[in-house]
Design a protein around this motif. Structure first.
Motif, PDB file in Angstrom:
ATOM      1  N   THR A  73     -16.570 -11.927 -16.809  1.00  0.00           N
ATOM      2  CA  THR A  73     -17.043 -12.637 -15.564  1.00  0.00           C
ATOM      3  C   THR A  73     -18.533 -11.731 -15.290  1.00  0.00           C
ATOM      4  N   PRO A  74     -18.955 -10.530 -15.344  1.00  0.00           N
ATOM      5  CA  PRO A  74     -20.352 -10.285 -14.869  1.00  0.00           C
ATOM      6  C   PRO A  74     -21.407 -11.079 -15.676  1.00  0.00           C
ATOM      7  N   THR A  75     -21.148 -11.372 -17.055  1.00  0.00           N
ATOM      8  CA  THR A  75     -22.151 -12.354 -17.778  1.00  0.00           C
ATOM      9  C   THR A  75     -22.423 -13.514 -17.074  1.00  0.00           C
ATOM     10  N   ILE A  76     -21.008 -14.170 -16.699  1.00  0.00           N
ATOM     11  CA  ILE A  76     -21.019 -15.592 -16.004  1.00  0.00           C
ATOM     12  C   ILE A  76     -21.968 -15.332 -14.811  1.00  0.00           C
ATOM     13  N   ILE A  77     -21.695 -14.380 -13.932  1.00  0.00           N
ATOM     14  CA  ILE A  77     -22.193 -14.397 -12.588  1.00  0.00           C
ATOM     15  C   ILE A  77     -24.009 -14.084 -12.868  1.00  0.00           C
ATOM     16  N   SER A  78     -24.216 -13.381 -13.886  1.00  0.00           N
ATOM     17  CA  SER A  78     -25.799 -13.291 -13.973  1.00  0.00           C
ATOM     18  C   SER A  78     -26.181 -14.613 -14.582  1.00  0.00           C
ATOM     19  N   LEU A  79     -25.556 -15.209 -15.372  1.00  0.00           N
ATOM     20  CA  LEU A  79     -26.035 -16.500 -16.191  1.00  0.00           C
ATOM     21  C   LEU A  79     -26.388 -17.404 -14.784  1.00  0.00           C
ATOM     22  N   VAL A  80     -25.106 -17.871 -14.052  1.00  0.00           N
ATOM     23  CA  VAL A  80     -25.300 -18.727 -12.694  1.00  0.00           C
ATOM     24  C   VAL A  80     -26.504 -18.236 -11.815  1.00  0.00           C
TER      25      VAL A  80
END
Length: 95
Positions: A73-80
């Motif tokens: 989830t932290p990776t997805i949030i940073s990508l977005v």
């Protein structure tokens, strides 16, 4: 019967990517997502519907790919977040 594991979240995301892009391109074609900037010495046309499309579909595409690769989830949030920042900076540059 035949049973298979279906990841419906990715299918729904992919559908919305295509639907939002289609609406955006229609708005550009119809002249709804266009701003004519004539105050400068060189008149310009700004297709703001394109930036709206990018700020919606870019994070959806990245989320779709991140879910495909089983990212956390932290990776997805940073990508977005970085994608939204990228598109906003592009819009500011166009204005």
């Amino acid at each position: 019967g035949i049973s298979r594991k279906v990841n419906t979240v990715m299918h729904v995301l992919t559908f919305f990517i295509a639907a939002v892009s289609a609406c955006s391109y229609y708005a550009e074609w119809a002249g709804l997502g266009v701003e004519y900037k004539t105050t400068d010495t060189t008149p310009r046309v700004i297709f703001w519907a394109r930036y709206l499309d990018w700020v919606v579909t870019g994070p959806l595409i990245l989320t779709d790919l991140a879910l495909l690769s089983k990212s956390d989830t932290p990776t997805i949030i940073s990508l977005v977040g970085n994608m939204v920042l990228y598109v906003i900076c592009g819009l500011i540059g166009a204005l």
